[in-house]
Design an enzyme around this catalytic site. Sequence first.
Site, PDB file in Angstrom:
ATOM      1  N   TRP A 101     -15.609  30.501  37.138  1.00 13.92           N
ATOM      2  CA  TRP A 101     -15.597  29.778  35.771  1.00 13.92           C
ATOM      3  C   TRP A 101     -16.316  28.322  35.731  1.00 13.92           C
ATOM      4  O   TRP A 101     -17.169  27.987  34.879  1.00 13.92           O
ATOM      5  CB  TRP A 101     -14.208  29.693  35.096  1.00 13.92           C
ATOM      6  N   ASP A 173     -11.677  22.303  32.169  1.00 16.58           N
ATOM      7  CA  ASP A 173     -11.354  23.582  31.448  1.00 16.58           C
ATOM      8  C   ASP A 173     -10.085  23.695  31.856  1.00 16.58           C
ATOM      9  O   ASP A 173      -9.798  24.112  33.270  1.00 16.58           O
ATOM     10  CB  ASP A 173     -12.480  24.527  32.026  1.00 16.58           C
ATOM     11  N   LYS A 197      -4.020  32.652  27.177  1.00 19.71           N
ATOM     12  CA  LYS A 197      -3.300  32.914  28.500  1.00 19.71           C
ATOM     13  C   LYS A 197      -1.686  32.298  28.291  1.00 19.71           C
ATOM     14  O   LYS A 197      -0.850  32.936  28.025  1.00 19.71           O
ATOM     15  CB  LYS A 197      -3.657  31.916  29.579  1.00 19.71           C
TER      16      LYS A 197
HETATM   17  N1  PMP Z   1     -12.529  29.174  31.893  1.00 24.79           N
HETATM   18  C1  PMP Z   1     -11.411  29.768  32.530  1.00 24.79           C
HETATM   19  C2  PMP Z   1     -10.477  29.136  33.571  1.00 24.79           C
HETATM   20  C3  PMP Z   1     -11.050  31.310  32.093  1.00 24.79           C
HETATM   21  O1  PMP Z   1      -9.781  31.629  32.817  1.00 24.79           O
HETATM   22  C4  PMP Z   1     -11.641  32.075  31.247  1.00 24.79           C
HETATM   23  C5  PMP Z   1     -11.301  33.384  30.959  1.00 24.79           C
HETATM   24  N2  PMP Z   1     -10.562  34.037  31.588  1.00 24.79           N
HETATM   25  C6  PMP Z   1     -12.820  31.371  30.785  1.00 24.79           C
HETATM   26  C7  PMP Z   1     -13.210  30.031  30.852  1.00 24.79           C
HETATM   27  C8  PMP Z   1     -13.641  32.040  29.622  1.00 24.79           C
HETATM   28  O2  PMP Z   1     -12.837  32.140  28.369  1.00 24.79           O
HETATM   29  P1  PMP Z   1     -13.347  33.069  26.913  1.00 24.79           P
HETATM   30  O3  PMP Z   1     -13.245  34.530  27.538  1.00 24.79           O
HETATM   31  O4  PMP Z   1     -12.262  32.547  26.195  1.00 24.79           O
HETATM   32  O5  PMP Z   1     -14.569  32.430  26.678  1.00 24.79           O
END
Ligand code: PMP
Length: 363
Positions: A101, A173, A197
């Site tokens: 991520w 994030d 989450k």
């Molecule tokens: N950052 C983290 C730490 C995540 O766990 C996730 C999704 N699992 C995301 C970003 C991306 O999120 P989204 O699918 O809502 O764009």
Amino acid sequence: MRAINFNAGPAGLPLPALERARDELVEFGSSGMSIMEHSHRGKEYEGVHGEAVALLTELLGIPATHQVLFLQGGASLQFAMVPMNFLPKDGSADYTLNGTWSEKAFEEAKIVGSPRVAATTQDPDKRYTRTPKQSELQLDPKAAYVHITSNETIYGSQWHQFPDVGQVPLFADMSSDFLWRPFDVSRFALIYAGAQKNVGPSGVVVVIARKDLIAQGRKDGVPKILRYSTHAENNSLYNTPPTFGIYLMRNVLAWVKEIGGLKEIEARNRKKADLLYGALDRMNSYYRAPVEKESRSVMNVVFRLPSEALEDRFVQEAKKQRMVGLKGHRSAGGIRVSAYNAVSVEDIQALVGFMESFAKANG
Ligand code: PMP
């Protein structure tokens, strides 16, 4: 009968929040319609919206220096919005890399400007088994901001102590790290978290940002809809928000408050993590937890079995006992237990019992 849900996100929601939604689904209060059918400018929805902001502010002790925003586009849109608003064309920003991520956030920033890697924990196999240490950070004092992924959902590592980045604004994030414990919001200039989450359904992203920072966001060349200032000036009602998602988030936040707030939630989550990691350490000749101890995530617990075939069997047999969502992310393999707020201590006890009998039967 409801499953024991270890999904990584969208994840299980607390039953009382769902039951409340069920009870209010067809008619919200005595308003003649569901909350989904109300105008986002009407008093019913505005009441819900305001309550969600107020509950979050109360639970996290968000200071008056910061503003709460409810946005759309997932955390992935935040990967782009952050640099579009705050990475100057001729400047730089520092990114710490501890998994997929943070890599994605960094890649988006590269499209906008020239970010730097301030630390990475990628190993020679291109995997990540820990978060960076403070002593490893190579920070640029002139950086526009430092970005961290405070919990790495796929690899299962977590920053247990947020880094000291001096005067540079700290951005995080917190998608899989949000609302499971109290923390000092004032240390951060900007936080974002996809709701799916710990906070609600997908479709809502919570942003908490310093008001003075929002006001400084770039306007030149950034479409209005992608400016934090636009959403801040309009209390997240610049355009039609995901009203039902925010309503459900309100229900989840009310549940967190009802059961005793974030201190109580944290106690439960730490107990869950202790049970699981305790089991993994006890049975370490069978299960292997790759993440270094100081970086172990309380939210996403990853581990391996002696073979991929056994991992598949583990997932299949768990399913027979109503335990779902245990397969690791497709890029990392193995098993992943996402133990967000809606997962109870009893759910983890049931899983540990299953792990013990599985190891005995398949050792
Ligand atoms: N950052 C983290 C730490 C995540 O766990 C996730 C999704 N699992 C995301 C970003 C991306 O999120 P989204 O699918 O809502 O764009």
